[in-house]
Design a protein around this motif. Sequence first.
Motif, PDB file in Angstrom:
ATOM      1  N   TYR A   1      69.939  -4.676 -48.548  1.00  0.00           N
ATOM      2  CA  TYR A   1      68.892  -5.689 -48.411  1.00  0.00           C
ATOM      3  C   TYR A   1      67.700  -5.198 -47.583  1.00  0.00           C
ATOM      4  O   TYR A   1      66.819  -5.983 -47.232  1.00  0.00           O
ATOM      5  CB  TYR A   1      69.468  -6.967 -47.795  1.00  0.00           C
TER       6      TYR A   1
ATOM      7  N   LYS B   1      79.221 -11.567 -46.538  1.00  0.00           N
ATOM      8  CA  LYS B   1      79.258 -13.001 -46.878  1.00  0.00           C
ATOM      9  C   LYS B   1      78.056 -13.729 -46.299  1.00  0.00           C
ATOM     10  O   LYS B   1      77.406 -14.534 -46.968  1.00  0.00           O
ATOM     11  CB  LYS B   1      80.555 -13.641 -46.337  1.00  0.00           C
TER      12      LYS B   1
ATOM     13  N   ALA C   1      74.813 -12.653 -48.160  1.00  0.00           N
ATOM     14  CA  ALA C   1      74.769 -13.204 -49.525  1.00  0.00           C
ATOM     15  C   ALA C   1      74.298 -14.651 -49.486  1.00  0.00           C
ATOM     16  O   ALA C   1      73.475 -15.083 -50.295  1.00  0.00           O
ATOM     17  CB  ALA C   1      76.146 -13.088 -50.182  1.00  0.00           C
ATOM     18  N   LYS C   2      74.810 -15.391 -48.520  1.00  0.00           N
ATOM     19  CA  LYS C   2      74.430 -16.801 -48.378  1.00  0.00           C
ATOM     20  C   LYS C   2      72.969 -16.931 -47.951  1.00  0.00           C
ATOM     21  O   LYS C   2      72.217 -17.736 -48.519  1.00  0.00           O
ATOM     22  CB  LYS C   2      75.349 -17.455 -47.329  1.00  0.00           C
TER      23      LYS C   2
ATOM     24  N   MET D   1      70.484 -14.700 -48.248  1.00  0.00           N
ATOM     25  CA  MET D   1      69.561 -14.199 -49.263  1.00  0.00           C
ATOM     26  C   MET D   1      69.436 -15.181 -50.421  1.00  0.00           C
ATOM     27  O   MET D   1      68.367 -15.337 -50.988  1.00  0.00           O
ATOM     28  CB  MET D   1      70.031 -12.829 -49.778  1.00  0.00           C
ATOM     29  N   LYS D   2      70.522 -15.835 -50.760  1.00  0.00           N
ATOM     30  CA  LYS D   2      70.460 -16.847 -51.819  1.00  0.00           C
ATOM     31  C   LYS D   2      69.547 -17.981 -51.403  1.00  0.00           C
ATOM     32  O   LYS D   2      68.745 -18.488 -52.195  1.00  0.00           O
ATOM     33  CB  LYS D   2      71.881 -17.361 -52.091  1.00  0.00           C
ATOM     34  N   THR D   3      69.626 -18.377 -50.134  1.00  0.00           N
ATOM     35  CA  THR D   3      68.770 -19.437 -49.593  1.00  0.00           C
ATOM     36  C   THR D   3      67.317 -19.004 -49.599  1.00  0.00           C
ATOM     37  O   THR D   3      66.418 -19.742 -49.956  1.00  0.00           O
ATOM     38  CB  THR D   3      69.203 -19.804 -48.173  1.00  0.00           C
ATOM     39  N   LYS D   4      67.095 -17.738 -49.167  1.00  0.00           N
ATOM     40  CA  LYS D   4      65.730 -17.244 -49.041  1.00  0.00           C
ATOM     41  C   LYS D   4      65.010 -17.139 -50.376  1.00  0.00           C
ATOM     42  O   LYS D   4      63.821 -17.394 -50.467  1.00  0.00           O
ATOM     43  CB  LYS D   4      65.748 -15.834 -48.388  1.00  0.00           C
ATOM     44  N   PHE D   5      65.755 -16.780 -51.422  1.00  0.00           N
ATOM     45  CA  PHE D   5      65.098 -16.478 -52.687  1.00  0.00           C
ATOM     46  C   PHE D   5      65.211 -17.591 -53.721  1.00  0.00           C
ATOM     47  O   PHE D   5      64.905 -17.383 -54.877  1.00  0.00           O
ATOM     48  CB  PHE D   5      65.641 -15.160 -53.250  1.00  0.00           C
ATOM     49  N   LYS D   6      65.657 -18.769 -53.301  1.00  0.00           N
ATOM     50  CA  LYS D   6      65.716 -19.894 -54.240  1.00  0.00           C
ATOM     51  C   LYS D   6      64.308 -20.246 -54.700  1.00  0.00           C
ATOM     52  O   LYS D   6      63.386 -20.244 -53.913  1.00  0.00           O
ATOM     53  CB  LYS D   6      66.368 -21.094 -53.554  1.00  0.00           C
TER      54      LYS D   6
END
Length: 204
Positions: free
Chosen positions: A69, A193, A196-197, A199-204
């Motif tokens: 990342y 973990k 992943a959580k 980055m998912k939040t950041k790139f929504k």
Amino acid sequence: MSKIVAFTGAGISKASGIPTFEELGDLRQKLSRSYFENYPIKFYEILKKFKDTVRNAKPNEAHIVLAKYNIPVVTMNIDSLHKKAGSKDVLEIHGNLETVFCNQCNSEFDFDVIYNSIYCKNCKSLLNPNVVLYGDMIPNYFNAIAIIGSADILLVVGTSFYTSTANDLVYRAKNAGIKVEIINERAEELVPKFLAKIMKTKFK
């Protein structure tokens, strides 16, 4: 977009087979400036053993995901595993075991020269490790403060907060309003973990 910076200590490398200082008994006392000056041969025997351990170590999932990342890393470790994992933006505030240098003639050599002699081949002075020892100033301390100060989230991984360095840098981050997340156990499992959580939040 939130910027994450990682601040790492010995615990992140535990799954790579590198013992923490707590597991190495009195090693802290022997990695001091005074011990080096008084017992240079014994000092370098210790450092060579540690180098042999580091040489065979491979980055674990915590190192790898930080590299994946492109997260800037400030590390207290001297094992270079963040760089081995592919991280490009790494500040090793305690140095590394890649080189040694001579204060007298300003020469620098690959660390492995000390397997032959701990004295400079040019001027015969005692070689210095490229490691910040207890009792030394930390040359890159203000660089570390600047990098950590640029974060929105500081991810602290594998530090026992035994050192004043860790306590001070994390205190400064909290004082500046930076969100501090701490993972001190099972870094190889929990860091991937967590990221992943995030980055998912950041790139929504």
